[in-house]
Write an enzyme that holds these catalytic residues in place. Structure first.
Site, mmCIF file in Angstrom:
data_model
loop_
_atom_site.group_PDB
_atom_site.id
_atom_site.type_symbol
_atom_site.label_atom_id
_atom_site.label_comp_id
_atom_site.label_asym_id
_atom_site.label_seq_id
_atom_site.Cartn_x
_atom_site.Cartn_y
_atom_site.Cartn_z
ATOM 1 N N CYS A 2 41.770 -120.071 -2.716
ATOM 2 C CA CYS A 2 42.243 -118.994 -1.861
ATOM 3 C C CYS A 2 42.900 -119.615 -0.627
ATOM 4 C CB CYS A 2 41.162 -118.028 -1.394
ATOM 5 S SG CYS A 2 40.429 -117.088 -2.725
ATOM 6 N N ARG A 27 46.576 -122.986 -3.769
ATOM 7 C CA ARG A 27 45.148 -122.685 -3.616
ATOM 8 C C ARG A 27 44.732 -121.438 -4.390
ATOM 9 N NH1 ARG A 27 43.138 -125.581 1.088
ATOM 10 N NH2 ARG A 27 41.241 -124.417 0.806
ATOM 11 N N TRP A 77 42.410 -116.771 -5.430
ATOM 12 C CA TRP A 77 41.918 -117.312 -6.690
ATOM 13 C C TRP A 77 40.660 -116.500 -6.983
ATOM 14 C CZ3 TRP A 77 37.401 -119.809 -8.367
ATOM 15 C CH2 TRP A 77 37.486 -120.391 -9.637
ATOM 16 N N ASN A 103 37.943 -116.363 2.220
ATOM 17 C CA ASN A 103 37.906 -117.405 1.194
ATOM 18 C C ASN A 103 36.458 -117.848 1.091
ATOM 19 O OD1 ASN A 103 38.158 -119.715 -0.364
ATOM 20 N ND2 ASN A 103 39.087 -120.943 1.249
ATOM 21 N N GLY A 104 35.908 -117.881 -0.127
ATOM 22 C CA GLY A 104 34.512 -118.285 -0.297
ATOM 23 C C GLY A 104 33.793 -117.276 -1.177
ATOM 24 N N GLU A 488 41.057 -139.055 -18.265
ATOM 25 C CA GLU A 488 42.027 -138.471 -17.335
ATOM 26 C C GLU A 488 43.271 -137.970 -18.089
ATOM 27 O OE1 GLU A 488 42.019 -137.366 -14.511
ATOM 28 O OE2 GLU A 488 44.062 -137.391 -13.765
ATOM 29 N N LYS A 492 44.524 -134.136 -18.027
ATOM 30 C CA LYS A 492 45.879 -133.739 -17.612
ATOM 31 C C LYS A 492 46.505 -132.857 -18.675
ATOM 32 C CE LYS A 492 45.826 -134.303 -14.245
ATOM 33 N NZ LYS A 492 44.839 -134.957 -13.462
ATOM 34 N N GLU A 495 44.732 -129.279 -18.919
ATOM 35 C CA GLU A 495 44.825 -128.345 -17.787
ATOM 36 C C GLU A 495 46.218 -127.784 -17.574
ATOM 37 O OE1 GLU A 495 43.891 -129.900 -13.869
ATOM 38 O OE2 GLU A 495 44.693 -131.843 -14.402
ATOM 39 N N HIS A 511 31.555 -142.299 -34.377
ATOM 40 C CA HIS A 511 30.262 -141.604 -34.285
ATOM 41 C C HIS A 511 30.423 -140.089 -34.269
ATOM 42 C CE1 HIS A 511 28.210 -145.393 -33.748
ATOM 43 N NE2 HIS A 511 29.120 -145.713 -32.833
ATOM 44 N N LYS A 610 43.946 -125.461 -6.451
ATOM 45 C CA LYS A 610 43.586 -126.726 -5.827
ATOM 46 C C LYS A 610 42.525 -126.506 -4.758
ATOM 47 C CE LYS A 610 46.123 -130.875 -5.076
ATOM 48 N NZ LYS A 610 45.869 -131.408 -6.416
HETATM 49 C C1 F6R Z 1 42.543 -132.229 -12.004
HETATM 50 C C2 F6R Z 1 42.161 -131.900 -10.656
HETATM 51 C C3 F6R Z 1 40.739 -131.588 -10.381
HETATM 52 C C4 F6R Z 1 40.292 -132.264 -9.071
HETATM 53 C C5 F6R Z 1 38.871 -131.825 -8.716
HETATM 54 C C6 F6R Z 1 38.350 -132.542 -7.491
HETATM 55 O O1 F6R Z 1 43.903 -132.507 -12.102
HETATM 56 O O2 F6R Z 1 42.970 -131.847 -9.768
HETATM 57 O O3 F6R Z 1 39.917 -131.965 -11.433
HETATM 58 O O4 F6R Z 1 40.369 -133.633 -9.234
HETATM 59 O O5 F6R Z 1 38.846 -130.443 -8.484
HETATM 60 O O6 F6R Z 1 39.140 -132.290 -6.383
HETATM 61 P P1 F6R Z 1 39.018 -133.166 -5.081
HETATM 62 O O7 F6R Z 1 39.469 -134.539 -5.415
HETATM 63 O O8 F6R Z 1 39.928 -132.496 -4.092
HETATM 64 O O9 F6R Z 1 37.596 -133.134 -4.654
#
Ligand code: F6R
Length: 615
Positions: A2, A27, A77, A103-104, A488, A492, A495, A511, A610
């Site tokens: 948010c 966000r 969000w 937000n929260g 990773e 990627k 997501e 396994h 994010k």
């Molecule tokens: C994946 C991604 C998330 C963040 C996770 C932690 O591409 O961006 O998995 O890595 O939410 O976020 P931070 O690093 O901001 O604590």
């Protein structure tokens, strides 16, 4: 999660709020809304969907509201209640003289809501946030001596959970009340005008002077200034911080997506992480943010690294690096697990928190647990002034610059470079000779140029993505330092392209996951030269003999791998500990192209946002 913006000053608030919301859309993008205050009128406009949709809808606003010089805006969000017009913020009280954004999560919203309903309050949304505006209304109406500030403060005393809020009222039309607990808020200081936001992105084009609100603080912001008090009503002295980033860092700079821009920034980012910290010729490392604590760090019996998502993958590489170089036992924990499992850490231990945003709720909570248990807490964060950076005893910034793409890319490589330097620092004078450190640093300093060469393979990687774009599943396999990279790469892909993908240590394939392999299953191998190379070749053969479709990342000149598959991405060679910094780049590009070819919006992957400030 948010995004919150607010403006009070002498200019029209509307364009500032809309621009601010666009900058904060990473966000959350489930809905957007804003409230404008002009004299005795508050106008709210809000709807499901993006900020550009909201912007189009604002044409219906009457002239006097367009002239308003106070307003608050929100990009959502969704947590409680589906994305919809009704559930969009801001929320109004029944008499439409208080507007609030949040937000929260209000954890006790259900009991508060029942209480308010029994007192005649009518709710128009399914959100937890709406209780806040009615609660403030009830408290304010119950005592004529109260003002908006004290009514808000009293209301927040009833709230469990996390909040970052902005409140305006036409009964006190020249102020914005803001408060935070667990969800970040920043005040930008202009001349006769003030900006409020969840992070600095919407503020940077107006001013570089900011004040970060801490947990448990409430501020009254007017055109003439701001006062910050604790929730107990005690005035707090605040430090004004100067932001050190410019507008171009938060714009796309000619790239189609932020994610692509950030992937291409990685060679520069690697240099920025190292700048002023290493001298490869002399074999010197100086990590200023931890220098005071370095001896204690070296004496740690046990290091725990806590993080989430991509940062957790970087942490895993950190474990391999610190254990190999510094010979200190390292455990890597998901922050969300660490915080609830009564972990065994104490005064002799070090807990490192890794977070790009520095605001992730679980990582912040892990930090609090580690502090309570007396461990030395250290942060590795990207966002300067973020909560985790401020609450840790010592730490280092990764200096990757603002990461706007929801899928983390450059923050990951910056974290790994940082962990590499940390591992070498911890080994200095103990486990590795000065000459060896110099050798490692020289190799590290060659990485940006090697990364640039990988980026030149973008066209070839897009070609591979074209052949695999219709896959429904994918398997990523790597060993040693490249096992976390396999995780990773899979994260990627899933997501942003919504292709189901799993990362595994390559040897684990037999396994279980091998049962999944058939002619439709792409298997991405990280097959660079290291001690397990021969084993990886055998794993590729095993996949081929079951008709799996192999894509390999191999070192330039590797004839063995090109004999096994035509889809090979050749990257420059490096030592095994540094290889993740190179192998991850083709996987980021593969995910990016797979997603765009499938028509996905990579900067706004569905259901994601994010900076995860909720549990
Ligand atoms: C994946 C991604 C998330 C963040 C996770 C932690 O591409 O961006 O998995 O890595 O939410 O976020 P931070 O690093 O901001 O604590």
């Amino acid at each position: 999660m948010c995004g919150i913006v607010g403006y009070i000053g002498w200019r029209e608030a509307l364009p500032i709020l809309l621009q601010g919301l666009k900058r904060l859309e990473y966000r959350g993008y489930d809905s957007a809304g804003l409230a404008l205050l002009n004299g005795s009128i508050i106008s709210v406009i809000k709807q499901k969907g993006s900020v550009s949709g909201l912007e189009a809808a604002t044409v219906t606003l009457p002239e006097e509201m367009r002239n308003a010089t106070i307003g608050i805006g929100h990009t959502r969000w969704a947590t409680h209640g589906e994305p919809s017009d009704q559930n969009a913020h801001p929320f109004l009280n029944a008499s439409r003289d208080i507007a609030l954004i949040h937000n929260g999560i209000v954890e006790n919203f259900s009991s508060l809501k029942q209480e308010l309903i029994s007192q005649g309050y009518i709710f128009l949304s399914e959100t937890d946030s709406e209780v806040l505006v009615h609660l403030i209304d009830r408290i304010w109406k119950s005592d004529s001596r109260l003002d908006l500030e004290s009514a808000t403060r009293n209301a927040l005393r009833h709230v469990d959970g996390a909040y970052g809020i902005c409140v305006i009222s036409s009964r006190e039309p020249d102020k914005i009340i803001i408060a935070r607990k667990g969800s970040p808020l920043v005040i930008g200081i202009g001349t006769g005008e003030y900006f409020i936001a969840s992070d600095a992105a919407p503020i940077v084009e107006h001013t570089n002077k900011v004040v970060y609100l801490s947990d448990g603080e409430l501020a009254v912001v007017t055109r003439d200034g701001y006062t910050v008090k604790s929730i107990e009503n005690i005035e707090q002295a605040k430090i004004v911080t100067e932001l050190d980033y410019s507008l171009d860092k938060i714009e796309k700079g000619g790239f189609e997506h932020f994610m692509l821009k950030e992937i291409f920034e990685q060679p520069e980012v690697m240099k920025n992480v190292m700048r002023g910290r290493v001298n490869p010729e002399k074999g010197l490392i100086h990590l200023g943010g931890i220098s005071e604590y370095l001896d204690r760090l070296k004496q740690a019996k046990h290091i725990v690294i806590c993080a989430c998502g991509t940062s957790w993958h970087a942490a895993l590489i950190g474990k391999y690096l610190i254990e190999e170089f510094a010979r200190i036992k390292v455990e890597v924990d998901y922050a969300s697990e660490f915080r609830y499992r009564n972990p065994i850490v104490g005064v002799d231990d070090v807990v490192i928190l890794i977070s790009q945003s520095g605001e992730t709720a679980d990582t912040l909570a892990a930090l609090h647990v580690a502090k309570e248990k007396g461990a030395l807490v250290m942060g590795i964060c990207n966002v300067v002034g973020s909560t985790i950076a401020r609450e840790t005893l010592c730490g280092m910034y990764t200096h990757a610059g603002p990461e706007i793409g929801v899928a983390s890319t450059k923050a990951f490589t910056a974290q790994v470079v940082m962990l590499y330097m940390l591992a070498l620092s911890l080994s200095k004078g103990r486990t590795i000779s000065h000459d060896e450190i110099a050798l490692h640093l020289r190799e590290l300093s060659c990485l940006p140029e090697k990364a640039s060469r990988i980026l030149e393979l973008d066209g070839q990687i897009k070609g591979i993505a074209e052949r695999f774009r219709d896959a429904n599943n994918a398997l990523y396999l790597g060993r040693g330092y490249n096992f976390p990279v396999a995780l990773e790469g899979a994260l990627k892909l899933k997501e942003i392209s919504y292709i189901h993908a799993e990362g595994y240590p390559a040897a684990e394939m037999k396994h279980g996951p091998i049962a999944l392999i058939d002619k439709d299953m792409p298997v991405i191998f990280i097959a660079t030269h290291d001690s397990t190379y021969a084993k990886i070749l055998s794993n590729i053969e095993e996949v081929r003999s079951r008709k799996g479709r192999v894509i390999a990342i191999a070192n330039v000149g590797d004839g063995e791998v090109s004999r096994l598959t035509e889809d090979v991405i050749f990257i420059p060679s490096s030592s095994a500990p540094l290889s993740p910094l190179l192998t991850v780049i083709p996987l980021q590009l593969l995910a990016y192209h797979s997603a765009t070819l499938r028509g996905c919006n990579v900067d706004r992957p569905r259901n994601l946002a994010k900076s995860v400030t909720v549990e």
